[in-house]
Each structure stands twice: as structure tokens, then as C-alpha cells.
Design an enzyme around this catalytic site. Structure first.
Site, PDB file in Angstrom:
ATOM      1  N   ASN A  65      -0.618   0.424   6.186  1.00  0.00           N
ATOM      2  CA  ASN A  65      -0.120  -0.225   5.324  1.00  0.00           C
ATOM      3  C   ASN A  65       0.458  -1.371   5.882  1.00  0.00           C
ATOM      4  OD1 ASN A  65       1.997  -1.467   3.577  1.00  0.00           O
ATOM      5  ND2 ASN A  65       3.127   0.071   2.806  1.00  0.00           N
ATOM      6  N   LYS A  79      10.725 -13.234 -15.550  1.00  0.00           N
ATOM      7  CA  LYS A  79       9.531 -11.879 -15.282  1.00  0.00           C
ATOM      8  C   LYS A  79       8.273 -12.504 -16.506  1.00  0.00           C
ATOM      9  CE  LYS A  79      11.384  -9.467 -14.028  1.00  0.00           C
ATOM     10  NZ  LYS A  79      12.285  -9.437 -12.581  1.00  0.00           N
ATOM     11  N   GLU A 123       5.629 -13.010 -14.622  1.00  0.00           N
ATOM     12  CA  GLU A 123       4.828 -11.474 -13.740  1.00  0.00           C
ATOM     13  C   GLU A 123       4.341 -10.373 -14.904  1.00  0.00           C
ATOM     14  OE1 GLU A 123       7.588  -9.700 -10.675  1.00  0.00           O
ATOM     15  OE2 GLU A 123       9.098 -10.507 -13.045  1.00  0.00           O
ATOM     16  N   HIS A 178      15.285 -34.738 -16.200  1.00  0.00           N
ATOM     17  CA  HIS A 178      15.468 -35.618 -14.895  1.00  0.00           C
ATOM     18  C   HIS A 178      13.877 -35.249 -14.768  1.00  0.00           C
ATOM     19  CE1 HIS A 178      19.309 -37.153 -13.860  1.00  0.00           C
ATOM     20  NE2 HIS A 178      19.473 -35.965 -13.880  1.00  0.00           N
ATOM     21  N   CYS A 183       0.383  -1.192  -0.167  1.00  0.00           N
ATOM     22  CA  CYS A 183       0.271   0.215  -0.040  1.00  0.00           C
ATOM     23  C   CYS A 183       0.826   1.434   0.400  1.00  0.00           C
ATOM     24  CB  CYS A 183      -0.977  -0.430   1.207  1.00  0.00           C
ATOM     25  SG  CYS A 183      -1.674  -1.420   1.127  1.00  0.00           S
TER      26      CYS A 183
HETATM   27  O1  M6R Z   1      13.132  -4.921  -3.171  1.00  0.00           O
HETATM   28  P1  M6R Z   1      13.234  -6.271  -3.100  1.00  0.00           P
HETATM   29  O2  M6R Z   1      14.441  -6.740  -4.029  1.00  0.00           O
HETATM   30  O3  M6R Z   1      13.548  -6.787  -1.604  1.00  0.00           O
HETATM   31  O4  M6R Z   1      12.169  -7.120  -3.340  1.00  0.00           O
HETATM   32  C1  M6R Z   1      11.928  -8.765  -3.849  1.00  0.00           C
HETATM   33  C2  M6R Z   1      10.778  -8.748  -4.378  1.00  0.00           C
HETATM   34  O5  M6R Z   1       9.824  -9.086  -4.172  1.00  0.00           O
HETATM   35  C3  M6R Z   1      11.198  -8.840  -6.172  1.00  0.00           C
HETATM   36  O6  M6R Z   1      12.484  -9.242  -6.398  1.00  0.00           O
HETATM   37  C4  M6R Z   1       9.959  -8.937  -6.982  1.00  0.00           C
HETATM   38  O7  M6R Z   1       9.901 -10.461  -7.290  1.00  0.00           O
HETATM   39  C5  M6R Z   1      10.190  -8.251  -8.817  1.00  0.00           C
HETATM   40  N1  M6R Z   1       8.555  -8.548  -8.906  1.00  0.00           N
HETATM   41  C6  M6R Z   1      10.487  -8.897  -9.645  1.00  0.00           C
HETATM   42  O8  M6R Z   1      10.816  -8.358 -10.575  1.00  0.00           O
END
Ligand code: M6R
Length: 610
Positions: A100, A487, A490, A506, A2
Site C-alpha cells: 500500500n 456529497k 462523490e 459574481h 489499498c
Molecule cells: O480521513 P480524512 O478525514 O483525512 O479524509 C479526508 C478526505 O479524503 C475525505 O473527507 C474525503 O473527502 C471524503 N470522501 C469525503 O466524503
């Protein structure tokens, strides 16, 4: 997660709140709302959906006030709808709260308050907190005290802001586990969960720490701990400019951030490579270098993309510095009672510096006495501040939810740390010089790869309707395979998996048929021939093969359906180059599917809840 903003001063807060919320929308975006108070009038406006829906409505109504708070939500308790959106109110509807985080004991508090006659209209933990504060506000007859006393009964994580019609000249904020920053202006002050929402107004900020509560008026602020100890908070200057967080002419932040990588990697290396000596210099680790180099073991902990960077770091440090490295998901580390010895060094990697799991793991490691170091992008973030020392990656603000330039900057910093440690242990001066020279070339090589953008866009067209993808790589490029798959899933919602190429036989090989695209990361390195054999295995089963290969590789052309040729570098640095075509491929597939790549469904940029 948030986003929180707030304003108190002499100007109309509504456009300030809306603008701030837009800058925070990347943190969470299933609903948005504002609560404003002016001359005994209090108004709440909240809507399901994006900030633009809220914006249209509040501008139509020509709302105006000099005190207000605003929120973009990423649902934790209760589905995304208007009722569950923030701000929440007390039963008397004269107190507004934005929150938040997660109140863990909200059920118990809810039952206690229900017995006292409070009613609840939403499914949220935040509404419970609003009424708890109301209860103590009525008892103490002071908003600040009401908030402070209430928070002593709360378990969980929060960044909150509270305003009340009964005391319309103040905002009370508090923090535990979720970020909260005060922006200091002239005859006006701001609050936000992220400096990005403040930089258009002020560069002077005060970071609240956990268990701190602050009272903000238009003329100043005071802070105490939740246990009621007085605090003297210092004002800090931030250096991020408003320009750095615009799209700069690109269709999406993600594309802008991919394209910025020659510069962001250059920034992460700037002033840190000493070519003549063949070493790296990291100011943030000064005084700790020998202790790290003499560690019995290094642990690297992180989440998501940062965890993939950590895996590359493991290969780098073990190969060049000869120190055993373990990589662990922060979310597992925090609850696992891990064995940590005083002679261990633990790096926590986080772009945002606010990831709740990583922060909790860091605190756990600190308790156990290890040397705790941060590798963060956001300056002044919670993880950066909680670390004993650390390195900023200097990638600049990353707004797109899918991490791109932070990943390559993290890899650059891990390579710098590797050189630092390796030169203290077993790397020769000559080898150090060679590596430093090669690192210097990386930004230009990235720029060259980015010229393939159009070609990769064309390639993306062929795979828009794919439902599955495999990404395969070996050694340093196994984590790159994981990152390429992450990537794609997501932002395009295509199921994708990354595997070490040799593991394919495997199990995953059973998935391969003419409908399965398989992306190989196959630079000219020690395992190149082995990867070519894996490519043959996929071709024999009619899989569609896309290969990220080096310019000098001729063999691969005959084997693959599609080849993306990029410059070569030494194996340790190859992931920085190899991931770039994968970022572009994921981006173009998602755009061609008509998806919102900057704000993919269900995801938030910074995951500040468990
Ligand atoms: O801010 P951070 O690097 O700690 O975040 C970690 C993950 O939440 C972040 O890398 C997430 O996997 C991204 N959406 C990847 O693109």
C-alpha cells in the site's frame, strides 16, 4: 486506499483473508488478490473487480493454507487489471509481496534490477520492490534481513507484507507512511492495514511506526527499525466491536451512518460538557488549554470533508474566542513553506487519521516548532499518534466512502474546543451555560431531522436527471454548501458546486436557468434576509430552488419550489443540523440513479497516497 491482510497460524487462512478483505474493501476496490503458502505449495489468486469475484473463485477451488496475505487495490501505478493486482512476485515466483503506497524511486530501482537480469511483467512499482527484496534475500539468506536491507534503498511510502516459500513460517511487514497493524492471537497472528480487518479475531494489536519492520510467526513477533535498531513494541487493546462495522439492517453503510448521527454526536459530546460551569472539558487537551488559548494564531489543516469542518471551525473560533484562524488544505500546506511561528497552534483534522497529505503537513508543522494537535476519529491512527495531543471525535467506525457522521462529530468537537477557548478568553459564564445547554439538545434535533427521510427521498426523485447543482449558503453555512455539493458529486457523479450565496452574482448566476437546481441553506440567522434576496435572484432566472429552512420561517414558503423545514439552533451549531438533509438528498439521488453509494467510482475511504 489499498487494504492489506495476512494470517499465520494453524487454521485455513483463506476464509480469514477473504473476510478481512471484505472489511477493507471500503479502502480501495478495483482488484483483489491473495497469496498463500502451505507445505511447499504456493498459490496466487487475483482478479480485477470486487472481493466477491476473488471469493467465488478461491472457494470454488477449495484452497487451503496456514500462511497467506491478501490485498484490495486502488490503482496508483498501472490500470486496474489482473496483472497489476497484488500480490506481486519475484521472477522465481517464490516470494509474494502486497503493498500500500507508492515507491517514488521505482524507475531507478527497476533499471538497476534489469541490469542484473530481472524481468518485469506489470506496470507497478510493487513488482520492482518484490524483486529488490528477492535480490537482497538471496544475498542475506534471511527474509527479514532481505526486506530490511531492501527498504534502505527505497524512497516513498509503503505498508508492505512479504511471504516466501523458502521460509514458509513467517510474514515480514514494514511501514513508512501507510498504516500497518499486527493482530496478536493465541498460536496465530494477523496483520492488516486497518484494525477493522482484525476485530473479528483479536482485540490485541501492535501498531508499527514509520521505518519499522517486523517478523511475525504463529507464536510471536519481533520488530526492528529499518536502520536495524532493536524495538520493544507494546501490545494495545482496541475497543471497536465487530457489530459496529456491519450495515445493521440498512441497505448501505452511508445510510446507516447518516441515521446514527444522533448517537454519534452524543458520543462526541459525552462527558465533555459541564453545564453548571458553562465550559467544556477535553481530556486529550489537558495541560495544553492555556497554551492554545494564548496562541497568536490557530491554523487548521485537513482535506475533503474534514477541510469543510475546519472552515466551520474558523468561523466558530474567530467569533467566540477571538483568535485569528487560518484554514489550509493539507496538500498545499505541506509544499508551501508556510510561515509558522512558535506561538501558533495547528490542528489537523482527519476522520481516518491516515490521510497522507494531512500526515505530511503535520510532520512539516512539527519540524517548524508549532504546537501540533490532532482531531481524529480512528483511535491509534497515524495522525493521532504523531500529534502532541488531541481530541478523538468518537463517531465510531465510518465505512461509507462519503463521510457523514464523522463530519457532524468533527463539528461537535470544534464547538467544544471553541467553548473551551472562548471561556478562557472572552465568553461570559452565562453565555457559556447557554451554549452548553444548546449543544446538549443537538442529538435530539438531529433525530427530528432524520424523520424527514421519506420526504427527502421523494424530493430526490425529481432531481435524478439533473446534470448540475448549485449549493449556496452564507457565514457558517458556506462550508455546509461546500459539503452538500461534495456529497452529491462523490456518490451521484452529478456536477455540483458550493458557493457563498452572495458570490453567486459574481459569476455562477450565469449558469442559472430552468434546468439548474439551487440548494439554499437559509436558517433564521443574521444573514437570513440577504439569503432570501439571493433566492429571489435565482427564482427570477427560473432556477429550481430547494431551501433548507427553519420550522418558524414562513417567508421562505412562498419563494421556494421545495422547502425542508428543520429545527433551529444557534448559528455556531447550525451546520451540524443543516448538513443532515443534504446528506440524505445526495444519498437518495445516488441510490435512485442505481449507483454504489458506499463505494463510488475512483474514490477510496482513506487516501494514503499523495
Ligand atoms: O480521513 P480524512 O478525514 O483525512 O479524509 C479526508 C478526505 O479524503 C475525505 O473527507 C474525503 O473527502 C471524503 N470522501 C469525503 O466524503
Amino acid at each position: 486506499m489499498c487494504g492489506i491482510v495476512g494470517y499465520i497460524g494453524n487454521n485455513n487462512c483463506v476464509p480469514i483473508l477473504i473476510e478481512g478483505l471484505k472489511r477493507l474493501e471500503y479502502r480501495g476496490y478495483d482488484s483483489a488478490g491473495i497469496g498463500i503458502i502451505d507445505k511447499n505449495v504456493s498459490i496466487i489468486e487475483k482478479y480485477k473487480g470486487k472481493v466477491s469475484i476473488l471469493e467465488d473463485n478461491v472457494y470454488k477451488k477449495k484452497l487451503s493454507a496456514t500462511l497467506g496475505i491478501g490485498h484490495t487495490r486502488w490503482a496508483t501505478h498501472g490500470e486496474p487489471n489482473k496483472i497489476n493486482a497484488h500480490p506481486h512476485q519475484n521472477n522465481d515466483k517464490d516470494l509474494f509481496l502486497i503493498h500500500n503506497g507508492i515507491i517514488e524511486n521505482y524507475q531507478i530501482l527497476k533499471e538497476l534490477l534489469a541490469k542484473k537480469g530481472y524481468k518485469f511483467y506489470s506496470q507497478t512499482d510493487t513488482e520492482v520492490l518484490a524483486n529488490l527484496i528477492d535480490f537482497h534475500f538471496k544475498k542475506t539468506k534471511d527474509l527479514f534481513e532481505g526486506v530490511r536491507v531492501a527498504l534502505n534503498e527505497v524512497e516513498g511510502a509503503y505498508g508492505i507484507a512479504v511471504i516466501s516459500k523458502k521460509e514458509p513460517d513467517k510474514i515480514v511487514v514494514a511501514k513508512k507512511g501507510s498504516p500497518l497493524v499486527i493482530g496478536v492471537g493465541r498460536n496465530e497472528n494477523y496483520i492488516a492495514s486497518d484494525v477493522n480487518a482484525l476485530i473479528a479475531h483479536t482485540s490485541r494489536v501492535v501498531y508499527l511506526e514509520d521505518d519499522e519492520v517486523a517478523l511475525i510467526t504463529k507464536d510471536g513477533f519481533k520488530a526492528r527499525t529499518i536502520a536495524n535498531h532493536k524495538l520493544d513494541k507494546t501490545i494495545e487493546e482496541i475497543t471497536v466491536s465487530a457489530d459496529e462495522i456491519t450495515k445493521g439492517g440498512y441497505q448501505h453503510y452511508m445510510l446507516k451512518e447518516i441515521m446514527e448521527q444522533p448517537e454519534s454526536v452524543r458520543n462526541s459530546l459525552r462527558g465533555r460538557l459541564l453545564e453548571k460551569e458553562g465550559i467544556s472539558k477535553l481530556g486529550g487537551l489537558q495541560g495544553f488549554e492555556d497554551r492554545i488559548a494564548q496562541s497568536d494564531r490557530i491554523i487548521i489543516s485537513a482535506c475533503g470533508t474534514s477541510w469543510h469542518a475546519a472552515l466551520v471551525g474558523e468561523y466558530m473560533i474567530e467569533e467566540y474566542a477571538g483568535i485569528p484562524v487560518e484554514v489550509e488544505y493539507a496538500s498545499e500546506f505541506r509544499y508551501r513553506n508556510p510561515i509558522i511561528n512558535p506561538n501558533d497552534t495547528i490542528f489537523f483534522i482527519s476522520q481516518s487519521g491516515e490521510t497522507a497529505d494531512t500526515l505530511a503537513a503535520l510532520k512539516e508543522a512539527k519540524k517548524k516548532g508549532a504546537l501540533v494537535l490532532g482531531i481524529c476519529n480512528v483511535v491509534g491512527s497515524s495522525i493521532a499518534r504523531a500529534s502532541e495531543a488531541g481530541v478523538y471525535i468518537h463517531a465510531g467506525p465510518e465505512i461509507g466512502v462519503a463521510s457523514t457522521k464523522a463530519f457532524t462529530a468533527q463539528l461537535s468537537v470544534l464547538a467544544l474546543i471553541t467553548i473551551l477557548l472562548a471561556r478562557k478568553r472572552r465568553m461570559s459564564h452565562m453565555d457559556g451555560r447557554k451554549l452548553v445547554k444548546e449543544m446538549d439538545l443537538i442529538p435530539d434535533k438531529i433525530a427530528k431531522i432524520l424523520t424527514l427521510n421519506k420526504k427527502i427521498e421523494k424530493l430526490a426523485e425529481k432531481f435524478v436527471n439533473a446534470t448540475n447543482f448549485l449549493y449556496l449558503g452564507r457565514g457558517y453555512n458556506f462550508p455546509v454548501a461546500l459539503e452538500g455539493a461534495l456529497k452529491l458529486k462523490e456518490i451521484s457523479y452529478i456536477h455540483a458546486e458550493g458557493y457563498p450565496a452572495a458570490e453567486m452574482k459574481h459569476g455562477p448566476i450565469a449558469l442559472i436557468d430552468e434546468n439548474m437546481p439551487v440548494v439554499f441553506i437559509a436558517p433564521l440567522d443574521a444573514v437570513h434576509e440577504k439569503v432570501l434576496s439571493n433566492i429571489q435572484e435565482v427564482k427570477a432566472r427560473k432556477g429550481k430552488v430547494i431551501v433548507i429552512a427553519n420550522e418558524l420561517d414562513k417567508k421562505v414558503d412562498k419563494m421556494a419550489d421545495h422547502v425542508i423545514k428543520i429545527p433551529s439552533t444557534c448559528p455556531l451549531l447550525a451546520p451540524i443540523l443543516n448538513v443532515i438533509p443534504l446528506q440524505l438528498l445526495a444519498y437518495h439521488i445516488a441510490v435512485k440513479k442505481g449507483l454504489n453509494v458506499d463505494q463510488p467510482r475512483n474514490l477510496a475511504k482513506s487516501v494514503t497516497v499523495e
